[in-house]
Each structure stands twice: as structure tokens, then as C-alpha cells.
Scaffold this motif. Structure first.
Motif, PDB file in Angstrom:
ATOM      1  N   ARG A  44       3.596   6.520   7.580  1.00  0.00           N
ATOM      2  CA  ARG A  44       4.132   7.826   7.335  1.00  0.00           C
ATOM      3  C   ARG A  44       4.046   8.009   5.502  1.00  0.00           C
ATOM      4  NH1 ARG A  44       8.329  11.968   9.615  1.00  0.00           N
ATOM      5  NH2 ARG A  44       7.020  13.688   9.558  1.00  0.00           N
ATOM      6  N   THR A  45       4.104   7.154   5.009  1.00  0.00           N
ATOM      7  CA  THR A  45       4.305   7.204   3.510  1.00  0.00           C
ATOM      8  C   THR A  45       2.834   7.145   2.811  1.00  0.00           C
ATOM      9  OG1 THR A  45       4.464   4.757   3.091  1.00  0.00           O
ATOM     10  CG2 THR A  45       6.505   5.819   3.319  1.00  0.00           C
ATOM     11  N   VAL A  46       1.755   6.763   3.773  1.00  0.00           N
ATOM     12  CA  VAL A  46       0.441   6.724   3.319  1.00  0.00           C
ATOM     13  C   VAL A  46      -0.170   8.025   3.117  1.00  0.00           C
ATOM     14  CG1 VAL A  46      -1.951   5.789   3.371  1.00  0.00           C
ATOM     15  CG2 VAL A  46       0.051   4.692   4.482  1.00  0.00           C
ATOM     16  N   PRO A  47      -0.384   8.430   1.570  1.00  0.00           N
ATOM     17  CA  PRO A  47      -0.659   9.978   1.295  1.00  0.00           C
ATOM     18  C   PRO A  47      -2.149  10.238   1.669  1.00  0.00           C
ATOM     19  CG  PRO A  47      -0.629   8.669  -0.772  1.00  0.00           C
ATOM     20  CD  PRO A  47      -0.299   7.831   0.378  1.00  0.00           C
ATOM     21  N   ALA A  48      -2.634  11.441   1.914  1.00  0.00           N
ATOM     22  CA  ALA A  48      -3.772  11.658   2.350  1.00  0.00           C
ATOM     23  C   ALA A  48      -4.881  11.174   1.280  1.00  0.00           C
ATOM     24  CB  ALA A  48      -4.057  13.392   2.512  1.00  0.00           C
ATOM     25  N   MET A  58      12.035   9.691   7.467  1.00  0.00           N
ATOM     26  CA  MET A  58      12.002   9.899   8.778  1.00  0.00           C
ATOM     27  C   MET A  58      13.437   9.625   9.485  1.00  0.00           C
ATOM     28  SD  MET A  58       9.005   8.761  11.467  1.00  0.00           S
ATOM     29  CE  MET A  58       8.526   7.169  10.470  1.00  0.00           C
ATOM     30  N   ARG A  59      14.190  10.538   9.682  1.00  0.00           N
ATOM     31  CA  ARG A  59      15.448  10.545  10.090  1.00  0.00           C
ATOM     32  C   ARG A  59      15.512  10.058  11.818  1.00  0.00           C
ATOM     33  NH1 ARG A  59      17.176  16.330   8.098  1.00  0.00           N
ATOM     34  NH2 ARG A  59      15.015  16.378   8.453  1.00  0.00           N
ATOM     35  N   GLN A  60      16.375   9.189  12.239  1.00  0.00           N
ATOM     36  CA  GLN A  60      16.343   8.934  13.696  1.00  0.00           C
ATOM     37  C   GLN A  60      17.059   9.741  14.113  1.00  0.00           C
ATOM     38  OE1 GLN A  60      17.499   4.841  14.279  1.00  0.00           O
ATOM     39  NE2 GLN A  60      17.706   5.402  16.581  1.00  0.00           N
ATOM     40  N   ARG A  61      16.817  10.139  15.291  1.00  0.00           N
ATOM     41  CA  ARG A  61      17.686  11.492  16.106  1.00  0.00           C
ATOM     42  C   ARG A  61      18.130  10.682  17.373  1.00  0.00           C
ATOM     43  NH1 ARG A  61      19.094  16.272  13.694  1.00  0.00           N
ATOM     44  NH2 ARG A  61      17.342  16.938  12.366  1.00  0.00           N
ATOM     45  N   LEU A  62      19.160  11.224  17.848  1.00  0.00           N
ATOM     46  CA  LEU A  62      19.666  10.900  19.194  1.00  0.00           C
ATOM     47  C   LEU A  62      18.885  11.614  19.934  1.00  0.00           C
ATOM     48  CD1 LEU A  62      23.479  10.453  18.376  1.00  0.00           C
ATOM     49  CD2 LEU A  62      21.858   8.561  18.623  1.00  0.00           C
ATOM     50  N   PRO A  63      18.848  11.384  21.255  1.00  0.00           N
ATOM     51  CA  PRO A  63      18.172  12.234  22.322  1.00  0.00           C
ATOM     52  C   PRO A  63      18.903  13.527  22.391  1.00  0.00           C
ATOM     53  CG  PRO A  63      18.539  10.066  23.413  1.00  0.00           C
ATOM     54  CD  PRO A  63      19.393  10.230  21.863  1.00  0.00           C
ATOM     55  N   TYR A  64      18.097  14.507  22.623  1.00  0.00           N
ATOM     56  CA  TYR A  64      18.600  15.957  22.497  1.00  0.00           C
ATOM     57  C   TYR A  64      18.669  16.457  24.222  1.00  0.00           C
ATOM     58  CZ  TYR A  64      18.658  16.840  17.569  1.00  0.00           C
ATOM     59  OH  TYR A  64      18.885  16.661  16.398  1.00  0.00           O
TER      60      TYR A  64
END
Length: 188
Positions: free
Chosen positions: A106-110, A1-7
Motif C-alpha cells: 500500500r506504500t508503493v506510489p503510482a 492502514m488501521r486494523q479494525r475489529l469486525p463490525y
């Protein structure tokens, strides 16, 4: 998960049907998701919830990576099988602790579950199970951040803040092959 700056403010949203009801995806250019929602009872109720949460957004038809994100979310909720880890999320408004929780979840698979305590231990904070639960209750990205895969101690369902509560959580887990409760005669 990349951290993004506010757009800047979110630009658009869409409401789309799934097996559990109408969900929503909110994004800003260039294809970064700023929020999502599980069903609120109807397409109109989900649309209204998005307008309340993001007053400046306009409804639009997603294309490119956003159309792929909608298709993947729909596939997950319809069949219990889809990988949503490639969806780019804007985490700039998410508190640091919550961000760390979402990265683990987010790494927990279905088809796999963890407990709130398991997540806390993975964060290096074994006593923070309640804080993990609170962070998941604030999850702005369901089911992209699959908070439904996190259970209370003893594989109990625990809470679920989405519309339909525990029943929605159980339905999502059931679609992924995780069967926690057996239906009663009245639910068949």
C-alpha cells in the motif's frame, strides 16, 4: 492502514464504471471498506461476483467517504494518478502475513514497482517471495492495495488473478506510466 475489529457483515456495495471496466466496492458502516473488485467482464458479471462473495449485501449508492473512495479508484484507473492510502480498510478477516504484505504494498506510489522479492525483504523475510505472491493473489482490496505494482524477478509481469489477467495488470501499469511490454502489430 488501521486494523479494525469486525463490525458485523458487510452492509452494501456499488458497481461503478472505470477505464478498464466496471469495478466494485463493498463496505459496512461507518465508511469502512471490506472488499473491492476489479472488472469481471461486465457490470452484471461484477455485480454477480459481489453477490457470490458477499451474499448478504445490498446494492447502494455510496456517500461521504465512500463516494470519495469510488472517485479516487476511478481516477486511478482512468488516469493512473490517485492516492488511495486514505481509504479505511477492515483487515479483521485478513491473515497476519497477508496484512503485513498489504501494508508494504500500500506504500508503493503510482508509477513505481517492486518485485515479490523486494516486498519479502521489506518484511524481513527475504526468502518469502512466493508467499508474497500468494498473499497478493488473495488480495480482497484491488486496486486499493495495488498488487498490480508488484512484479516478478527481472521486472517480469508475473501473475495477476483479476479478470483479464496479465493484460489487465499491464493496462493498469501503463496508465501509471510503467511500460513493461511493447505492443505488437496485432495489439495496436
Amino acid at each position: 492502514m488501521r486494523q479494525r475489529l469486525p463490525y458485523g457483515p458487510p452492509g452494501a456495495f456499488c458497481v461503478f464504471p472505470t477505464a478498464i471496466g466496471h469495478c466494485a466496492l463493498v463496505w459496512r458502516s461507518p465508511g469502512v471498506v471490506v472488499g473491492s473488485a476489479l472488472p469481471h467482464g461486465s457490470a452484471a458479471a461484477t455485480r454477480d461476483a459481489m453477490h457470490r462473495r458477499y451474499p448478504s449485501v445490498a446494492e447502494a449508492v455510496p456517500d461521504g467517504v465512500l463516494a470519495s473512495a469510488v472517485a479516487s479508484i476511478t481516477l486511478l484507473l482512468d488516469t493512473g494518478s490517485a492516492d488511495l492510502t486514505g481509504i479505511d480498510l477492515d483487515l479483521s478477516a485478513v491473515p497476519e502475513f497477508d496484512r503485513r504484505v498489504y501494508e508494504v504494498v500500500r506504500t508503493v506510489p503510482a508509477g513505481v514497482t517492486l518485485t515479490y522479492g523486494d516486498v519479502a525483504s521489506q518484511l524481513g523475510s527475504p526468502g518469502a517471495a512466493q508467499a508474497v505472491g500468494q498473499a497478493l493473489g488473495r488480495n480482497p482490496f484491488p486496486p486499493i492495495v495495488p498488487c498490480h505494482r508488484v512484479l516478478a524477478a527481472g521486472r517480469q509481469v508475473g501473475g495477476f488473478s483479476a479478470g483479464g489477467g496479465r493484460r489487465t495488470k499491464l493496462r493498469m501499469l501503463d496508465a501509471e506510466g510503467v511500460h513493461l511490454e511493447h505492443p505488437t502489430l496485432f495489439e495496436l
